[in-house]
Design an enzyme around this catalytic site. Sequence first.
Site, PDB file in Angstrom:
ATOM      1  N   SER A 325       0.846  -1.185   0.000  1.00  0.00           N
ATOM      2  CA  SER A 325       0.000   0.000   0.000  1.00  0.00           C
ATOM      3  C   SER A 325       0.884   1.238   0.000  1.00  0.00           C
ATOM      4  O   SER A 325       1.809   1.345   0.808  1.00  0.00           O
ATOM      5  CB  SER A 325      -0.910   0.012   1.236  1.00  0.00           C
ATOM      6  OG  SER A 325      -1.806  -1.071   1.211  1.00  0.00           O
ATOM      7  N   CYS A 494      -7.789  -1.487   6.790  1.00  0.00           N
ATOM      8  CA  CYS A 494      -6.594  -1.973   6.101  1.00  0.00           C
ATOM      9  C   CYS A 494      -5.793  -2.865   7.038  1.00  0.00           C
ATOM     10  O   CYS A 494      -5.494  -2.469   8.169  1.00  0.00           O
ATOM     11  CB  CYS A 494      -5.727  -0.808   5.616  1.00  0.00           C
ATOM     12  SG  CYS A 494      -4.279  -1.334   4.663  1.00  0.00           S
ATOM     13  N   ASP A 539      -8.905  -2.803   2.351  1.00  0.00           N
ATOM     14  CA  ASP A 539      -7.667  -3.151   1.648  1.00  0.00           C
ATOM     15  C   ASP A 539      -6.963  -4.134   2.575  1.00  0.00           C
ATOM     16  O   ASP A 539      -6.182  -3.747   3.443  1.00  0.00           O
ATOM     17  CB  ASP A 539      -6.820  -1.897   1.417  1.00  0.00           C
ATOM     18  CG  ASP A 539      -5.559  -2.196   0.612  1.00  0.00           C
ATOM     19  OD1 ASP A 539      -5.373  -3.356   0.211  1.00  0.00           O
ATOM     20  OD2 ASP A 539      -4.753  -1.268   0.416  1.00  0.00           O
ATOM     21  N   TRP A 541      -5.363  -8.298   3.501  1.00  0.00           N
ATOM     22  CA  TRP A 541      -4.621  -9.448   3.004  1.00  0.00           C
ATOM     23  C   TRP A 541      -4.648 -10.548   4.052  1.00  0.00           C
ATOM     24  O   TRP A 541      -4.835 -10.296   5.244  1.00  0.00           O
ATOM     25  CB  TRP A 541      -3.168  -9.059   2.693  1.00  0.00           C
ATOM     26  CG  TRP A 541      -2.464  -8.410   3.844  1.00  0.00           C
ATOM     27  CD1 TRP A 541      -1.798  -9.030   4.859  1.00  0.00           C
ATOM     28  CD2 TRP A 541      -2.370  -7.005   4.125  1.00  0.00           C
ATOM     29  NE1 TRP A 541      -1.281  -8.110   5.733  1.00  0.00           N
ATOM     30  CE2 TRP A 541      -1.612  -6.851   5.301  1.00  0.00           C
ATOM     31  CE3 TRP A 541      -2.840  -5.862   3.477  1.00  0.00           C
ATOM     32  CZ2 TRP A 541      -1.332  -5.614   5.855  1.00  0.00           C
ATOM     33  CZ3 TRP A 541      -2.550  -4.627   4.029  1.00  0.00           C
ATOM     34  CH2 TRP A 541      -1.800  -4.516   5.212  1.00  0.00           C
TER      35      TRP A 541
END
Length: 542
Positions: A325, A494, A539, A541
């Site tokens: 990012s 995030c 965002d 993961w």
Amino acid sequence: MKIKLISNFLQLFTRRLRVNALLWEGSELISAPKFKVFGLGNKTYEHYNEVAIYIDHRLEQLGATRVYELGLGDDDANIEDDFITWKDKFWPVVCEFFGIEGISEDVSIRQYKLTEHVDLPADRIYQGEIARLHSFKNQRAPFDVKNPYLAPLKVNRELHGPKSERSCMHIEFDIDGSKMRYETGDHLAVYPVNCSLLVNKIGEKCNVDLDTIITLTNTDEESTKKHPFPCPCSYRTALTHYLDITGHPRTHILKELAEYCCDAADKEKLKLMASTTAEGKALYNQWIIQENRNIVHILEDIPSLKPALDHLCELLPRLQCRYYSISSSPKLHPTTVHITAVVVEYKTPTGRINKGVTTSWLREKHPSEPPSLVPIFVRKSQFRLPLRTSTPIIMVGPGTGLAPFRGFIQERDLARKEGKEVGETILYFGCRKSAEDFLYKEELEEYVKSGTLTLHTAFSREQEHKIYVTHLLEKNDDELWNVIGEKNGHIYVCGDARNMARDVHNILLKVVMQKGKMTEMEAQDYIKKMDTQKRYSSDVWS
């Protein structure tokens, strides 16, 4: 953007299915089509295998005959194992359905033919490799996955305090004059280089001179992919720049490697791990996944394994770029692009020290003359600030999840200084200890002092019971509802998809139900509407 693309794809696919259905109905010569579907997905995400499920259902609706049940692969676990398990049951059914004889699965067919160039000097090949990346002076935009920009590294500084046992880097790349453009919230792709010690170990274990120049040529002359990576090149170049040598080898690689074992027990062990039996799956999960073995470790721990290096180069997957990012705003930093990256380094159950490919490589790079060059390109994102600066926002970003929010805050602060009306800018940041891994501490405190930022911090290891950002978010339910419910604001998440992001979603659901006086179904619809309106963005993961 991703949802829109999927939607467009489904509309086009459905139109084609309708046309095909008319053809099927209008022709006595063409029988109804047969189908089987296997989907690729990840259970940590909300729309798990949604496209595969839709296609399977739609084909059935249009009159096609399902030959075998829908298969769903989960990349959060072992997607290859999911596929092989599905395939092993699928083939016998398909063969019986069409009345054909199955082919033995034990046949190994090499895809590429090896050519060694004994008369070609290594320095000439090396020059050719540099030419493929383009020289620094002759680079041309646009820059993308096939044409990365060789960016000079401008800044590389440590963000963790001196007492921290870990490391986190703030890195700035110079993009002045490159015509490279980015927006706040985008991702930066970095192409890494494998560790030379691991590369040398592979050459040693395979008894091969790594500076041997080779070409691997596809034996299928009609294939558009002539080589697995740019050739000719040396084994060293292939293993350093093009092949993934640090990931967990998939089971099909173990199956191929088993044939190179001169010890029967070693051969059976690899073949067992490559199988779909319960015992084989358990051994693979323990020996490869849990104990974190890569191809180098396998070669070390199975001494009788001496594979042909060209075959290994054919089997190993390509080394992929890593995405980070972007932690800067182009409005404040138009000539540089920043990333925030934790150096990955950990001890495995076998006592080895595993290191992240990209972060370990970047850790050794510093501003220099001539400059250290790093291949990068920008990947666009839908992680965007609201168009109106007056819209309030909440950002939840523990650890390096803070990265895109640094850019958000820079942009909002700049708007405030320009005299624009700026809504509440609220950040939930968490780390272990304030004196060790409080990223951008001084910057964030300055934004708080200037009135740009409201900051909530959770230091998980500074008290007896761990406190995380999700605990603070749940505690501040009035503030949360005020932003997303009463002021039509945005919330951004995030970081970790498996735990943190899921917890935030559950907290949102709970707050919307309680503060908005809604049923669970109504609250779910409310959150989905926020998602559709880009007011709830993630965002994350795994």
